[in-house]
Design an enzyme around this catalytic site. Sequence first.
Site, mmCIF file in Angstrom:
data_model
loop_
_atom_site.group_PDB
_atom_site.id
_atom_site.type_symbol
_atom_site.label_atom_id
_atom_site.label_comp_id
_atom_site.label_asym_id
_atom_site.label_seq_id
_atom_site.Cartn_x
_atom_site.Cartn_y
_atom_site.Cartn_z
ATOM 1 N N HIS A 95 0.428 -11.281 9.525
ATOM 2 C CA HIS A 95 1.653 -11.671 8.839
ATOM 3 C C HIS A 95 2.085 -13.042 9.333
ATOM 4 O O HIS A 95 2.087 -13.289 10.544
ATOM 5 C CB HIS A 95 2.762 -10.648 9.116
ATOM 6 N N ASN B 28 -3.244 -5.909 9.869
ATOM 7 C CA ASN B 28 -2.817 -6.946 8.937
ATOM 8 C C ASN B 28 -2.396 -8.171 9.740
ATOM 9 O O ASN B 28 -2.071 -8.081 10.920
ATOM 10 C CB ASN B 28 -1.634 -6.443 8.095
ATOM 11 N N LEU C 77 6.826 -1.666 5.713
ATOM 12 C CA LEU C 77 6.266 -3.007 5.561
ATOM 13 C C LEU C 77 6.476 -3.864 6.805
ATOM 14 O O LEU C 77 7.596 -3.988 7.306
ATOM 15 C CB LEU C 77 6.895 -3.692 4.343
ATOM 16 N N ASP C 78 5.374 -4.445 7.297
ATOM 17 C CA ASP C 78 5.410 -5.410 8.406
ATOM 18 C C ASP C 78 6.099 -4.852 9.652
ATOM 19 O O ASP C 78 6.754 -5.582 10.403
ATOM 20 C CB ASP C 78 6.111 -6.712 7.974
ATOM 21 N N SER D 29 1.459 -12.986 13.299
ATOM 22 C CA SER D 29 1.326 -11.754 14.071
ATOM 23 C C SER D 29 0.234 -10.876 13.485
ATOM 24 O O SER D 29 0.203 -10.660 12.271
ATOM 25 C CB SER D 29 2.638 -10.957 14.051
ATOM 26 N N LEU E 108 0.821 -1.204 0.000
ATOM 27 C CA LEU E 108 0.000 0.000 0.000
ATOM 28 C C LEU E 108 0.860 1.261 0.000
ATOM 29 O O LEU E 108 1.942 1.297 0.594
ATOM 30 C CB LEU E 108 -0.909 -0.007 1.227
#
Length: 214
Positions: A109, A107, A144-145, A136, A93
Amino acid sequence: MLSIVVLISGSGSNLQAIMDRITKDKLDAKIELVLSNRADAYGLTRAADAGIETRVIDHKQFDSREQFDQAMIKEIDPYQPDLIVLAGFMRILSTAFVTHYTGRMINIHPALLPAYKGLHTHQRALEDGVSHHGASVHYVTAQLDSGAVILQGRVPVLADDTEEALQQRVHKIEHVIYPEVVTWFAQKRLTYQNNQALLDGEVLDQPVIIDQQD
């Protein structure tokens, strides 16, 4: 009532787990829209069968990530969602999109963050010989993440594990922890301040962990 929009790209198994939790526990929450960048995503069928509105926006029809994300915002915002759930949404995104929904987008992951950000998490875990792996649920940020982790599901890595076997066990725990976090949102237990997750008013210095023994 907690208003939810779910973004998907594939089968929608985590979407189904959240739908089941809302129905079973009669949470004060409603999935208003399921949006996919792929018309063949089976999650759209799951949503339609449950009477949930669906939309498809093909990212290939746009010249840039930013244009695609703006098209998604135009579809999402009329629903005024309290929570955006990324459930297997396989697009990175833009910063503008993430900023627009800061503090209300999560989100899941398939790794115990901060370990194994990015792709091929199960393979990397096996190659490293770790004793535990998992998934997670975290807030989404532009990096990111890397957003604040809320809840983790942890599974043992077995001596004879293959990548597929490990992936299946991680999927199983995903279907436990993602609905749990949505439940916390619906119960107004979970908030976001200063890039931190707060549960019952207390900063989560470490994520809550659920262990799976089998």
